[in-house]
Design an enzyme around this catalytic site. Structure first.
Site, short mmCIF file in Angstrom:
data_model
loop_
_atom_site.label_atom_id
_atom_site.label_comp_id
_atom_site.label_asym_id
_atom_site.label_seq_id
_atom_site.Cartn_x
_atom_site.Cartn_y
_atom_site.Cartn_z
N TYR A 79 0.45 -6.91 2.51
CA TYR A 79 0.58 -6.20 1.22
C TYR A 79 -0.54 -5.17 1.09
O TYR A 79 -0.29 -4.01 0.74
CB TYR A 79 0.52 -7.23 0.08
CG TYR A 79 0.68 -6.64 -1.32
CD1 TYR A 79 1.94 -6.41 -1.85
CD2 TYR A 79 -0.43 -6.35 -2.10
CE1 TYR A 79 2.09 -5.89 -3.12
CE2 TYR A 79 -0.29 -5.82 -3.37
CZ TYR A 79 0.98 -5.59 -3.88
OH TYR A 79 1.12 -5.06 -5.15
N SER B 72 -2.03 -0.19 -5.77
CA SER B 72 -2.53 -1.50 -6.18
C SER B 72 -4.05 -1.52 -6.01
O SER B 72 -4.63 -0.64 -5.37
CB SER B 72 -1.90 -2.56 -5.25
OG SER B 72 -2.60 -3.76 -5.27
P1 NDP Z 1 8.43 -7.61 -9.63
O1 NDP Z 1 8.53 -8.59 -8.52
O2 NDP Z 1 8.45 -8.09 -11.02
O3 NDP Z 1 9.55 -6.45 -9.47
C1 NDP Z 1 9.74 -5.82 -8.23
C2 NDP Z 1 10.95 -4.93 -8.32
O4 NDP Z 1 11.16 -4.31 -7.03
C3 NDP Z 1 12.22 -5.71 -8.66
O5 NDP Z 1 12.97 -4.96 -9.59
C4 NDP Z 1 12.94 -5.78 -7.31
O6 NDP Z 1 14.33 -5.87 -7.42
C5 NDP Z 1 12.55 -4.45 -6.71
N1 NDP Z 1 12.79 -4.40 -5.27
C6 NDP Z 1 12.29 -5.22 -4.32
N2 NDP Z 1 12.77 -4.88 -3.12
C7 NDP Z 1 13.60 -3.82 -3.31
C8 NDP Z 1 14.40 -3.02 -2.46
N3 NDP Z 1 14.44 -3.24 -1.14
N4 NDP Z 1 15.11 -1.99 -3.01
C9 NDP Z 1 15.09 -1.76 -4.33
N5 NDP Z 1 14.34 -2.49 -5.20
C10 NDP Z 1 13.63 -3.51 -4.69
O7 NDP Z 1 7.08 -6.81 -9.34
P2 NDP Z 1 6.14 -5.97 -10.31
O8 NDP Z 1 6.91 -5.38 -11.41
O9 NDP Z 1 4.96 -6.78 -10.60
O10 NDP Z 1 5.67 -4.83 -9.29
C11 NDP Z 1 6.16 -3.50 -9.33
C12 NDP Z 1 5.27 -2.65 -8.45
O11 NDP Z 1 3.93 -2.72 -8.93
C13 NDP Z 1 5.23 -3.11 -6.99
O12 NDP Z 1 5.15 -1.99 -6.12
C14 NDP Z 1 3.94 -3.91 -6.93
O13 NDP Z 1 3.41 -3.96 -5.63
C15 NDP Z 1 3.07 -3.09 -7.86
N6 NDP Z 1 1.92 -3.82 -8.40
C16 NDP Z 1 2.07 -4.92 -9.21
C17 NDP Z 1 0.96 -5.54 -9.71
C18 NDP Z 1 1.02 -6.72 -10.62
O14 NDP Z 1 -0.05 -7.23 -10.99
N7 NDP Z 1 2.19 -7.18 -11.03
C19 NDP Z 1 -0.39 -5.07 -9.38
C20 NDP Z 1 -0.43 -3.92 -8.53
C21 NDP Z 1 0.69 -3.32 -8.06
P3 NDP Z 1 15.12 -7.30 -7.33
O15 NDP Z 1 15.27 -7.77 -8.74
O16 NDP Z 1 16.41 -6.93 -6.69
O17 NDP Z 1 14.30 -8.23 -6.47
#
Ligand code: NDP
Length: 254
Positions: free
Chosen positions: A158, A145
């Site tokens: 975070y 990130s």
């Molecule tokens: P979302 O909240 O849209 O999606 C997160 C995903 O992670 C969901 O599918 C969720 O599943 C899954 N998840 C959470 N906890 C667990 C777990 N314990 N085991 C398995 N799966 C899990 O987030 P984003 O798509 O935005 O983010 C994806 C990645 O990108 C993350 O690592 C985030 O930190 C990173 N990121 C995002 C940014 C942004 O601007 N959006 C910027 C920088 C980094 P469930 O549906 O079950 O909750």
């Protein structure tokens, strides 16, 4: 000439890929030929996302496990390797965000963020790497990130975990490179997903973002596909321990 970016014959596991960035990356890798394993904590959600890919003509399977649960992770990776096939590419994408002022941050929420964003990367990578080592080949991509480098109010845990992802990437690179495993990271800037919904809907935040980012806009999740395909493919075979910022230039600007 071989296509450096071709992923045909490769199998990719993407954690947390039933929605959000993980889901977009799953489809992106599929478009370049990879067979996809969609992961979610909920088997039905994983199956549903896999079915959507299959309906578009791609090869995909849903597989549920929680990245924070070591027994679940170990069992799942062993079963995937045995019943579906070798995992050639791992994207550690699952992540969560919690927002509170530092001084008020609840301990439980601190633990939750560390468990998913940091320990989850360790647990899944450790299991997958064991099999990759036996094959002397593998690609691991950790999603970092802007907060791997920059602090921001209300999201200290975070940022702590995403800083850790940068050093986990380097540490894993140093130990796994001799087994022909490349471990790199993609650090997205601000992308419009469920995680950032509150910020997208906050006009003051968006106008700050437009001023702060040289590209002057939110990122679209599809704009992360190029980096993921590069780091998953033979095009990056001598790239290791690197964090690739896909941030509209944000890190370059004061
Ligand atoms: P979302 O909240 O849209 O999606 C997160 C995903 O992670 C969901 O599918 C969720 O599943 C899954 N998840 C959470 N906890 C667990 C777990 N314990 N085991 C398995 N799966 C899990 O987030 P984003 O798509 O935005 O983010 C994806 C990645 O990108 C993350 O690592 C985030 O930190 C990173 N990121 C995002 C940014 C942004 O601007 N959006 C910027 C920088 C980094 P469930 O549906 O079950 O909750």
């Amino acid at each position: 000439m071989n296509n450096l970016f071709d992923l045909s014959g490769k199998r990719a596991l993407i954690t947390g890929s039933a929605r959000g960035i993980g889901n977009v990356l799953a489809k992106g890798l599929a478009q370049y030929g990879a067979e996809i394993i969609i992961n979610d904590r909920d088997q039905q959600k994983a199956d549903m996302a896999a079915r959507l890919l299959v309906a578009e003509g791609y090869s995909a399977t849903g597989y549920a496990f929680d990245v924070t649960q070591s027994v679940q992770v170990e069992t799942a990776i062993a079963e995937i390797e045995k019943n579906i096939g070798p995992i050639d590419i791992l994207i550690n994408n699952a992540g969560i965000q919690r927002r509170h002022p530092f001084i008020e941050f609840p301990e439980q929420e601190w633990d939750d963020v560390i468990e998913v964003n940091q320990k989850g990367v360790f647990l899944v990578s450790q299991q997958v790497a064991k099999y990759m080592i036996k094959r002397s080949a593998g690609k691991i991509i950790n999603i970092g990130s802007m907060q791997s480098e920059l602090g921001r109010k209300t999201i200290t845990p975070y940022a702590a975990t995403k800083g850790a992802v940068k050093m986990l990437t380097r540490g894993m690179c140093v130990e796994l490179a001799e087994h022909n495993i490349q471990v790199n990271s993609i650090a997205p800037g601000y992308f419009d997903t469920d995680m950032t919904e509150a910020l997208v809907n906050d006009e003051a935040f968006s106008s700050w973002l437009y001023q702060r980012t040289p590209a002057a806009r939110w990122g679209k999740p599809e704009e992360l596909i190029g980096a993921a395909v590069f780091l998953a493919s033979s095009a990056s075979n001598y790239v290791n321990g690197h964090m690739l910022f896909v941030d509209g230039g944000m890190l370059a600007a004061v």
